[in-house]
Scaffold this motif. Structure first.
Motif, short mmCIF file in Angstrom:
data_model
loop_
_atom_site.label_atom_id
_atom_site.label_comp_id
_atom_site.label_asym_id
_atom_site.label_seq_id
_atom_site.Cartn_x
_atom_site.Cartn_y
_atom_site.Cartn_z
N MET A 145 -11.57 2.03 -0.05
CA MET A 145 -12.06 2.80 0.67
C MET A 145 -13.15 3.16 0.68
O MET A 145 -13.72 3.06 1.42
N SER A 146 -13.60 4.10 0.05
CA SER A 146 -15.19 4.34 -0.74
C SER A 146 -15.66 2.68 -0.94
O SER A 146 -17.11 3.51 -0.69
N GLU A 147 -15.57 1.89 -1.67
CA GLU A 147 -16.36 0.44 -1.55
C GLU A 147 -16.79 -0.49 -0.19
O GLU A 147 -17.67 -0.99 -0.20
N THR A 148 -15.55 -0.42 0.69
CA THR A 148 -16.01 -1.27 1.92
C THR A 148 -15.02 -0.71 3.44
O THR A 148 -15.70 -1.19 4.20
N GLY A 149 -14.99 1.12 3.05
CA GLY A 149 -14.89 1.36 4.38
C GLY A 149 -13.13 1.07 4.03
O GLY A 149 -12.99 1.51 5.93
N GLU A 150 -12.74 -0.31 4.46
CA GLU A 150 -11.46 -0.67 4.45
C GLU A 150 -10.00 -0.09 3.35
O GLU A 150 -10.38 0.61 2.61
N LYS A 151 -9.34 -0.02 3.97
CA LYS A 151 -7.56 -0.41 3.11
C LYS A 151 -7.69 -1.17 2.57
O LYS A 151 -7.71 -2.27 3.38
N GLY A 152 -7.67 -0.65 1.06
CA GLY A 152 -6.73 -1.68 0.45
C GLY A 152 -5.16 -2.03 1.02
O GLY A 152 -5.11 -2.91 0.54
N PHE A 153 -4.97 -1.50 0.85
CA PHE A 153 -3.20 -1.44 1.73
C PHE A 153 -2.68 -0.83 2.59
O PHE A 153 -3.53 0.19 3.17
N GLU A 154 -1.35 -1.38 4.17
CA GLU A 154 -1.80 -0.48 4.94
C GLU A 154 -0.72 0.77 5.02
O GLU A 154 -0.83 1.99 5.10
N HIS A 155 0.67 1.04 3.13
CA HIS A 155 1.01 1.90 3.12
C HIS A 155 1.81 1.70 2.35
O HIS A 155 1.67 0.55 1.91
N LEU A 156 2.43 2.32 1.77
CA LEU A 156 3.34 1.86 0.69
C LEU A 156 4.72 2.92 0.09
O LEU A 156 4.88 4.11 1.20
N THR A 157 5.79 2.50 -0.22
CA THR A 157 6.96 2.69 -0.26
C THR A 157 8.01 3.21 -2.31
O THR A 157 7.17 1.83 -1.97
N ALA A 158 8.23 3.70 -2.33
CA ALA A 158 8.34 4.05 -3.87
C ALA A 158 9.90 4.64 -3.66
O ALA A 158 10.23 5.55 -3.04
N ARG A 159 11.08 4.46 -4.24
CA ARG A 159 12.04 4.65 -4.38
C ARG A 159 13.06 4.31 -5.90
O ARG A 159 12.84 3.87 -6.66
N ILE A 160 14.06 5.49 -6.29
CA ILE A 160 14.79 5.07 -6.92
C ILE A 160 16.26 4.71 -7.01
O ILE A 160 16.50 4.97 -6.11
N LYS A 161 16.50 3.20 -7.47
CA LYS A 161 17.70 2.98 -6.60
C LYS A 161 18.69 3.64 -6.97
O LYS A 161 18.91 4.63 -8.02
N SER A 162 19.65 4.28 -5.51
CA SER A 162 20.78 5.09 -6.05
C SER A 162 21.65 4.78 -7.11
O SER A 162 21.87 3.56 -7.24
#
Length: 201
Positions: A31-48
């Protein structure tokens, strides 16, 4: 019943958070280098606990921390969703360069889609941590499964997932063919968006 992860559950959370923090740091840098996002979003989980135990039973493995943390390597799951296909491969390059991380397995379902049309990039990484692992090693090694894909791929996967559990659907072959057609159309869309972005840049 104690968690299948036993005393290592807190370390799993620690390793998961470490990977997420590094990805968020990557996001800030891009973001600081290009003004654009590197990715849109992320999700993380531990498998139940329940899901991991069920997977052990399905694979005829004992329901132990050793099975969950050394044989099965998806206790930690992280999904990174990007706007463009190019961004997917930029995230992959970043992951390849991470310190104390080794790529154990890679599957490129973007360049080589599954027969049903599924597209995504899968990686299994081994993360070295100062904490003990289930085999008693210090530093310890913990595994994480990453899926990196575009918004279009993620949308298709979510819709396909919600439908494949429906029972007694007539004309299954037609449904499978239609899902494949939609997946191909979304892949074409991804290519068009990539071209438009290149023209703008």
């Amino acid at each position: 019943m104690e968690s299948i992860y036993g005393e290592f559950e807190n370390t799993l959370e620690h390793v998961k958070n470490d990977i997420v923090e590094r990805l968020l740091s990557y996001q800030d840098t891009v973001m600081s280098e290009t003004g654009e996002k590197g990715f849109e979003h992320l999700t993380a989980r531990i498998k139940s606990d329940e899901s991991m135990r069920e997977k052990c039973r399905r694979k005829n493995l004992p329901e132990t921390p050793e099975s969950a943390l050394t044989i099965l390597r998806d206790a930690i799951g992280i999904r990174v969703v990007c706007s463009f296909v190019d961004d997917v491969y930029s995230v992959i390059r970043f992951i390849r360069g991470l310190v104390n991380c080794e790529i154990i397995e890679e599957k490129d379902y973007i360049k080589h889609a599954k027969p049903n049309g599924y597209r995504s990039y899968h990686m299994v990484i081994a993360v070295k941590t100062e904490r003990k692992d289930v085999l008693g090693n210090v530093p310890g090694v913990y595994y994480a499964e990453l899926q990196i894909r575009t918004i279009a791929m993620d949308t298709w996967a979510a819709l396909e997932h919600s439908m494949k559990y429906k029972k007694d659907i007539p004309d299954q072959e037609l449904l499978v063919a239609e899902l494949k057609r939609v997946a191909d159309e979304l892949a074409s869309c991804d290519l068009s968006m990539k071209t438009i972005r290149e023209l703008i840049n």
